[in-house]
Design an enzyme around this catalytic site. Structure first.
Site, PDB file in Angstrom:
ATOM      1  N   SER A  49     -22.688  -6.766  -3.927  1.00  0.00           N
ATOM      2  CA  SER A  49     -23.073  -5.948  -4.773  1.00  0.00           C
ATOM      3  C   SER A  49     -24.651  -5.729  -5.222  1.00  0.00           C
ATOM      4  O   SER A  49     -25.167  -6.964  -4.958  1.00  0.00           O
ATOM      5  CB  SER A  49     -22.013  -6.017  -5.941  1.00  0.00           C
ATOM      6  OG  SER A  49     -22.654  -7.233  -6.532  1.00  0.00           O
ATOM      7  N   ASP A  84     -22.998  -3.116  -1.254  1.00  0.00           N
ATOM      8  CA  ASP A  84     -21.641  -2.663  -1.900  1.00  0.00           C
ATOM      9  C   ASP A  84     -22.307  -1.780  -3.103  1.00  0.00           C
ATOM     10  O   ASP A  84     -22.952  -2.193  -4.068  1.00  0.00           O
ATOM     11  CB  ASP A  84     -20.678  -3.664  -2.114  1.00  0.00           C
ATOM     12  CG  ASP A  84     -19.357  -3.166  -2.614  1.00  0.00           C
ATOM     13  OD1 ASP A  84     -19.072  -2.048  -2.363  1.00  0.00           O
ATOM     14  OD2 ASP A  84     -18.919  -3.942  -3.738  1.00  0.00           O
ATOM     15  N   HIS A  85     -21.676  -0.436  -3.131  1.00  0.00           N
ATOM     16  CA  HIS A  85     -22.063   0.517  -4.342  1.00  0.00           C
ATOM     17  C   HIS A  85     -23.589   0.426  -4.539  1.00  0.00           C
ATOM     18  O   HIS A  85     -23.988   0.220  -5.509  1.00  0.00           O
ATOM     19  CB  HIS A  85     -21.297  -0.134  -5.541  1.00  0.00           C
ATOM     20  CG  HIS A  85     -19.566   0.342  -5.537  1.00  0.00           C
ATOM     21  ND1 HIS A  85     -19.355   1.593  -5.541  1.00  0.00           N
ATOM     22  CD2 HIS A  85     -18.888  -0.568  -5.127  1.00  0.00           C
ATOM     23  CE1 HIS A  85     -17.970   1.428  -5.332  1.00  0.00           C
ATOM     24  NE2 HIS A  85     -17.562   0.077  -5.157  1.00  0.00           N
ATOM     25  N   HIS A 177     -11.039  -0.977  -9.050  1.00  0.00           N
ATOM     26  CA  HIS A 177     -11.442  -2.351  -8.780  1.00  0.00           C
ATOM     27  C   HIS A 177     -10.825  -3.211  -9.803  1.00  0.00           C
ATOM     28  O   HIS A 177     -10.609  -2.776 -10.880  1.00  0.00           O
ATOM     29  CB  HIS A 177     -12.982  -2.382  -9.285  1.00  0.00           C
ATOM     30  CG  HIS A 177     -13.895  -1.750  -8.104  1.00  0.00           C
ATOM     31  ND1 HIS A 177     -14.807  -0.754  -8.404  1.00  0.00           N
ATOM     32  CD2 HIS A 177     -13.636  -1.907  -6.946  1.00  0.00           C
ATOM     33  CE1 HIS A 177     -15.093  -0.103  -7.227  1.00  0.00           C
ATOM     34  NE2 HIS A 177     -14.687  -0.886  -6.193  1.00  0.00           N
ATOM     35  N   ASN A 230     -11.847  -3.190   1.118  1.00  0.00           N
ATOM     36  CA  ASN A 230     -12.808  -4.190   0.364  1.00  0.00           C
ATOM     37  C   ASN A 230     -11.922  -4.897  -0.676  1.00  0.00           C
ATOM     38  O   ASN A 230     -11.134  -4.662  -1.361  1.00  0.00           O
ATOM     39  CB  ASN A 230     -13.707  -3.239  -0.418  1.00  0.00           C
ATOM     40  CG  ASN A 230     -14.739  -2.385   0.325  1.00  0.00           C
ATOM     41  OD1 ASN A 230     -14.676  -2.313   1.514  1.00  0.00           O
ATOM     42  ND2 ASN A 230     -15.603  -1.860  -0.428  1.00  0.00           N
ATOM     43  N   VAL A 231     -12.322  -6.272  -0.582  1.00  0.00           N
ATOM     44  CA  VAL A 231     -11.566  -7.288  -1.367  1.00  0.00           C
ATOM     45  C   VAL A 231     -12.761  -8.269  -2.066  1.00  0.00           C
ATOM     46  O   VAL A 231     -13.457  -8.668  -1.307  1.00  0.00           O
ATOM     47  CB  VAL A 231     -10.827  -8.222  -0.398  1.00  0.00           C
ATOM     48  CG1 VAL A 231      -9.980  -9.297  -1.540  1.00  0.00           C
ATOM     49  CG2 VAL A 231      -9.763  -7.507   0.342  1.00  0.00           C
ATOM     50  N   ASN A 232     -12.825  -8.318  -3.188  1.00  0.00           N
ATOM     51  CA  ASN A 232     -13.585  -9.097  -4.025  1.00  0.00           C
ATOM     52  C   ASN A 232     -12.981  -9.871  -5.166  1.00  0.00           C
ATOM     53  O   ASN A 232     -12.612 -11.305  -5.069  1.00  0.00           O
ATOM     54  CB  ASN A 232     -14.490  -8.226  -4.744  1.00  0.00           C
ATOM     55  CG  ASN A 232     -15.645  -8.968  -5.601  1.00  0.00           C
ATOM     56  OD1 ASN A 232     -15.636 -10.087  -5.460  1.00  0.00           O
ATOM     57  ND2 ASN A 232     -16.474  -8.132  -6.506  1.00  0.00           N
TER      58      ASN A 232
HETATM   59  P1  13P Z   1     -11.456  -5.481  -5.798  1.00  0.00           P
HETATM   60  O1  13P Z   1     -12.468  -6.339  -6.567  1.00  0.00           O
HETATM   61  O2  13P Z   1     -10.520  -4.982  -6.761  1.00  0.00           O
HETATM   62  O3  13P Z   1     -10.925  -6.355  -4.845  1.00  0.00           O
HETATM   63  O4  13P Z   1     -12.303  -4.605  -5.363  1.00  0.00           O
HETATM   64  C1  13P Z   1     -13.546  -5.030  -4.397  1.00  0.00           C
HETATM   65  C2  13P Z   1     -14.101  -3.691  -4.055  1.00  0.00           C
HETATM   66  O5  13P Z   1     -13.699  -2.678  -3.961  1.00  0.00           O
HETATM   67  C3  13P Z   1     -15.747  -3.685  -3.820  1.00  0.00           C
HETATM   68  O6  13P Z   1     -16.349  -2.528  -3.425  1.00  0.00           O
END
Ligand code: 13P
Length: 288
Positions: A49, A84-85, A177, A230-232
């Protein structure tokens, strides 16, 4: 060598599995994701990000760290380094810095402005061989200060953006998210099916907000055309939990337990286990 996400996502779409995008925050995170991908012979996308990029020192620092780790750890699976974004300005910065993939998130603009800006990002990115992700229908929740209202994308608008020639398309389908609230009503599979039908079945669709989506919904989303997930937050949660346990158990006060290489080890291992779990769930193991 870093690669664009195009080939890995085309293969995933055809093979009906998904490639995970795991967001990175520092060296431990990056090493954990890269080694887990290599051990499982899985393609992988490293998500950065704008906030995380700044935290790590800047985009050149991120590119240098990732390229260096790939060389020293002998990573041979396909790895894509993806913004990302990204904002409009951020997208051009990572293209210059050496990322191999970029998301331009113009979902907060009106559709016409989103289209114009996405076009310009595509032109600059494709000249340098990067893949491009665009977004329609803001993803809900909060990520690095970017707050989205959780819109559900309009399939006709998705088609307009897809027809610009983006590599992959993120569309809001009730996903958010972070951790899902108890009253979350689930993904809108009807809309996802509509989007897939409208944009064409070869476009890899992207599911953001992978944290906390039940396994059966993930499987269903993949059957409906999702090829990148996507996993964060989930990695952050297990990292924090493992680190807290180490300290609560007093291990940092025993011997040289305060050594950061020891202190951060349980969190590192927790990220590795979580990433492996997701790669198995998404079906990307042995697809490198
Ligand atoms: P989460 O943090 O909900 O897993 O989402 C991650 C995401 O979509 C990053 O763009």
């Amino acid at each position: 060598m870093l690669v664009s996400a195009k080939e890995m996502l085309t293969k995933a779409k055809e093979g009906k599995y998904a490639v995970g995008q795991f967001n990175i925050n520092n060296l431990e995170w990056t090493k954990a994701v890269l080694l887990t991908a290599q051990e499982n012979n899985s393609p992988v996308i490293l998500g950065v990000s704008e906030g995380a990029g700044k935290y790590m020192g800047g985009y050149h620092a991120v590119v240098g760290m990732v390229n260096g780790l790939m060389e020293d750890l002998k990573i041979t699976v396909p790895v894509s380094l993806h913004l990302d974004h990204g904002s409009y300005e951020g997208a051009f910065k990572v293209i210059e810095a050496g990322f191999s993939s970029v998301m331009f998130d113009g979902s907060h603009y009106g559709i016409d402005e989103n289209i114009e800006k996405t076009k310009e990002v595509i032109k600059a990115a494709y000249e340098k061989g990067l893949s491009v992700e665009a977004e329609v229908g803001a993803i809900g929740g909060e990520e690095d200060g970017v707050v989205g209202g959780g819109e559900v994308a309009d399939p006709a608008e998705c088609k307009k953006i897809a027809d610009l020639g983006v590599t992959m398309l993120a569309a809001g389908i009730g996903n958010i998210h972070g951790v899902y609230p108890a009253n979350w009503t689930g993904l809108r599979f009807d809309v996802l099916a509509d989007i897939e039908k409208t944009v064409g079945t070869s476009m890899p669709l992207v599911l953001h907000g992978g944290t906390g989506i039940p396994d059966d919904m993930i499987a269903k989303a993949i059957t409906l055309g999702v090829a990148k997930i996507n996993v964060n937050t989930e990695c952050q949660l297990v990292f924090a939990e493992a680190t807290r346990k180490y300290i609560e158990d007093g291990k940092d006060k025993s011997g040289k337990g305060f050594d950061p290489r020891k202190l951060l080890a349980p969190g590192y291992e927790a990220i590795k286990a979580k990433v492996k779990e997701k790669m198995v769930l998404f079906g990307s193991v042995n697809r490198a």
